[in-house]
Scaffold this active site. Structure first.
Site, PDB file in Angstrom:
ATOM      1  N   ARG A 121       0.746  -1.275   0.002  1.00  0.00           N
ATOM      2  CA  ARG A 121       0.045   0.089  -0.158  1.00  0.00           C
ATOM      3  C   ARG A 121       0.913   1.287   0.150  1.00  0.00           C
ATOM      4  O   ARG A 121       2.100   1.046   0.567  1.00  0.00           O
ATOM      5  CB  ARG A 121      -0.804   0.019   1.271  1.00  0.00           C
ATOM      6  CG  ARG A 121      -1.944  -1.185   1.391  1.00  0.00           C
ATOM      7  CD  ARG A 121      -2.564  -1.089   2.715  1.00  0.00           C
ATOM      8  NE  ARG A 121      -3.404  -2.436   2.847  1.00  0.00           N
ATOM      9  CZ  ARG A 121      -2.885  -3.435   3.405  1.00  0.00           C
ATOM     10  NH1 ARG A 121      -1.799  -3.608   3.876  1.00  0.00           N
ATOM     11  NH2 ARG A 121      -3.857  -4.441   3.517  1.00  0.00           N
ATOM     12  N   LYS A 168      -1.993  -2.804   7.839  1.00  0.00           N
ATOM     13  CA  LYS A 168      -2.991  -2.267   8.511  1.00  0.00           C
ATOM     14  C   LYS A 168      -3.321  -3.136   9.812  1.00  0.00           C
ATOM     15  O   LYS A 168      -2.993  -4.331   9.987  1.00  0.00           O
ATOM     16  CB  LYS A 168      -4.334  -2.572   7.634  1.00  0.00           C
ATOM     17  CG  LYS A 168      -4.640  -1.714   6.641  1.00  0.00           C
ATOM     18  CD  LYS A 168      -6.161  -2.183   5.867  1.00  0.00           C
ATOM     19  CE  LYS A 168      -6.240  -1.009   4.814  1.00  0.00           C
ATOM     20  NZ  LYS A 168      -7.681  -1.371   4.124  1.00  0.00           N
ATOM     21  N   HIS A 224      -2.655   2.670  -5.764  1.00  0.00           N
ATOM     22  CA  HIS A 224      -3.224   1.379  -5.521  1.00  0.00           C
ATOM     23  C   HIS A 224      -3.515   0.637  -6.741  1.00  0.00           C
ATOM     24  O   HIS A 224      -3.550  -0.807  -6.545  1.00  0.00           O
ATOM     25  CB  HIS A 224      -4.643   1.698  -4.834  1.00  0.00           C
ATOM     26  CG  HIS A 224      -5.000   0.440  -3.850  1.00  0.00           C
ATOM     27  ND1 HIS A 224      -4.246   0.575  -2.536  1.00  0.00           N
ATOM     28  CD2 HIS A 224      -5.807  -0.453  -3.767  1.00  0.00           C
ATOM     29  CE1 HIS A 224      -4.787  -0.582  -1.999  1.00  0.00           C
ATOM     30  NE2 HIS A 224      -5.665  -1.098  -2.700  1.00  0.00           N
ATOM     31  N   ARG A 263      -0.968  -1.912  -6.892  1.00  0.00           N
ATOM     32  CA  ARG A 263      -1.340  -3.299  -6.079  1.00  0.00           C
ATOM     33  C   ARG A 263      -2.244  -4.186  -6.714  1.00  0.00           C
ATOM     34  O   ARG A 263      -1.937  -5.607  -6.554  1.00  0.00           O
ATOM     35  CB  ARG A 263      -1.856  -2.737  -4.685  1.00  0.00           C
ATOM     36  CG  ARG A 263      -2.071  -3.759  -3.629  1.00  0.00           C
ATOM     37  CD  ARG A 263      -2.504  -3.058  -2.334  1.00  0.00           C
ATOM     38  NE  ARG A 263      -2.934  -3.680  -1.435  1.00  0.00           N
ATOM     39  CZ  ARG A 263      -2.759  -4.570  -0.420  1.00  0.00           C
ATOM     40  NH1 ARG A 263      -1.100  -4.657  -0.610  1.00  0.00           N
ATOM     41  NH2 ARG A 263      -2.968  -5.117   0.497  1.00  0.00           N
ATOM     42  N   HIS A 270      -3.788  -9.509   3.376  1.00  0.00           N
ATOM     43  CA  HIS A 270      -5.083  -9.556   3.547  1.00  0.00           C
ATOM     44  C   HIS A 270      -5.520 -10.687   4.583  1.00  0.00           C
ATOM     45  O   HIS A 270      -4.796 -11.653   4.718  1.00  0.00           O
ATOM     46  CB  HIS A 270      -5.819 -10.203   2.070  1.00  0.00           C
ATOM     47  CG  HIS A 270      -5.871  -9.218   1.026  1.00  0.00           C
ATOM     48  ND1 HIS A 270      -5.879  -9.554  -0.102  1.00  0.00           N
ATOM     49  CD2 HIS A 270      -5.759  -7.643   1.236  1.00  0.00           C
ATOM     50  CE1 HIS A 270      -6.027  -8.495  -0.913  1.00  0.00           C
ATOM     51  NE2 HIS A 270      -5.703  -7.232   0.002  1.00  0.00           N
ATOM     52  N   TYR A 301      -9.502 -10.632  -7.174  1.00  0.00           N
ATOM     53  CA  TYR A 301      -8.661 -10.568  -8.225  1.00  0.00           C
ATOM     54  C   TYR A 301      -8.656 -11.787  -9.345  1.00  0.00           C
ATOM     55  O   TYR A 301      -8.502 -11.840 -10.521  1.00  0.00           O
ATOM     56  CB  TYR A 301      -7.224 -10.665  -7.857  1.00  0.00           C
ATOM     57  CG  TYR A 301      -6.777  -9.351  -6.756  1.00  0.00           C
ATOM     58  CD1 TYR A 301      -6.879  -8.082  -7.582  1.00  0.00           C
ATOM     59  CD2 TYR A 301      -6.722  -9.460  -5.536  1.00  0.00           C
ATOM     60  CE1 TYR A 301      -6.651  -7.047  -6.810  1.00  0.00           C
ATOM     61  CE2 TYR A 301      -6.429  -8.276  -4.861  1.00  0.00           C
ATOM     62  CZ  TYR A 301      -6.579  -6.973  -5.565  1.00  0.00           C
ATOM     63  OH  TYR A 301      -6.396  -5.785  -4.979  1.00  0.00           O
TER      64      TYR A 301
END
Length: 370
Positions: A151, A175, A315, A318, A341, A350
């Site tokens: 990110r 995150k 992004h 990514r 994730h 994806y």
């Protein structure tokens, strides 16, 4: 109550400052709506909850935005429920609005290769000064974004100690303050080595030497704010009893008497200003750590030249990273780990990108597809 919830989200859930600010604004919207209705958060019921959702939609918020606000308010009530501050959660029965299924945008491999070629710098001998060095930095930034799939917040937070160029890895903080290792490809390693070899002189010139040469204090130093260092007597409004300053004088031999800052102050200011910049991998034209806004600005300049005809953001790198890996047969769980994730469902989007792309190829190429 609201502040207690935000403290909980920051300290226990480890949410980022940006996310916390979004939650704060969403809860403020809700409280403003209740205040106009003459109801408190504890008194609100299902009717108020439905009315709030309707008010957000009338204001023109997209369904995704409405759902995000509702999610934050529902979580706040859940928090108060656990603390026995309310009897029931009025948002428990509020369902999320139906949203359009959007596939993430990405660049094809040929498009990505063309974009990464754009910031190629001139020969190394010419790259130490002027535009050449910043092209090296731009290329290192773009290569790192694509090679790692990280990110933008993770990229700008990278410190030199996080890089392991020998083993081609970097450590990033994702995150929820979750740390993970990402991988650096050969092109990214080459770009980073070339950039880092020249980076140090630009850090010093940007954050200390240049301001000093103009007779200024570094922008981030206490002196630039008209303050004395917190630990000094001056910061307490005092002058040392034995000092000439306590007698309203400047020592004849002091730097101040010659209109200069003492050498020790200059060194302390330099250390203060350079501390963060010296750690940062990527710096801006002022010699400071680059921001996410700075990266967006860098990318925008190359996108204008590339003219892809579609919206591309940091992004998008990514999304492209994940899509290209899966297209070439990578295991989806491995991609999940690389992206950081927590849920496999997030990564599975994806696979839909790949399927949609195959459908278009089929419809265009197969004689009986139409």
């Amino acid at each position: 109550m609201r502040e207690d919830y935000l403290v909980y989200l920051g300290s226990v859930r480890n949410l980022s400052p940006h996310t916390l600010e979004s939650y704060r604004k969403d809860l403020e919207k809700y409280e403003e709506y209740l205040a106009a209705s003459g109801v408190t958060a504890q008194e609100a019921g299902l009717n108020e909850a439905r009315g709030f959702v309707g008010a957000l939609s009338k204001k023109g918020l997209a369904p995704r935005s409405v759902n995000r606000v509702v999610c934050g308010v529902r979580g706040w009530y859940r928090y108060m429920e656990r603390r026995n501050e309310i009897g029931s959660n009025p948002f428990a029965e509020i369902k999320s609005l139906r949203t359009e299924k959007r596939l993430p945008s990405f660049l094809f491999e040929e498009e990505m290769a063309r974009l990464l070629e754009m910031p190629r710098a001139p020969a190394r001998s010419a790259a130490a000064d002027g535009d050449g060095f910043w092209k090296l930095r731009d290329r290192a930034v773009l290569e790192a974004l694509y090679s790692t799939g990280c990110r933008i917040s993770e990229l700008v937070s990278l410190n030199l100690c996080d890089l392991d160029l020998k083993n081609r890895t970097a450590r990033v903080m994702g995150k929820g303050s979750k740390e993970r290792n990402v991988f650096l490809g050969a092109e990214s390693i080459a770009a980073l080595r070339e950039y880092i070899a020249l980076r140090q002189q630009h850090v010093r010139r940007g954050s200390w030497e240049a301001p000093a040469s103009r007779g200024e204090a570094p922008a981030s130093s206490p002196a630039s704010r008209g303050e004395a260092p917190a630990s000094s007597p001056a910061s307490r409004g005092e002058a040392p009893a034995s000092s000439p300053a306590s007698r309203g004088e400047a020592p004849a031999s002091s730097h101040a008497s010659r209109g200069e800052a003492p050498a020790s102050s200059r060194e302390a200011g330099a250390a203060f200003a350079d501390a963060e910049a010296l750690r940062a991998v990527f710096i801006n034209h002022r010699g400071r750590r680059i921001t996410d806004r700075g990266v967006r600005f860098v990318l925008a300049s190359y996108l204008r030249e590339a003219n892809f005809g579609k919206r591309v953001t940091p992004h998008t790198f990514r999304h492209s990273f994940a899509t290209h890996l899966l297209d070439r047969g990578a295991d989806i769980r491995a991609v999940q780990e690389m992206l950081g994730h927590s849920s496999l469902t997030t990564t599975q989007v994806y696979t839909h990108v790949g399927l949609e792309r195959l459908k278009k190829v089929y419809r265009r190429a197969h004689p009986h597809a139409q």
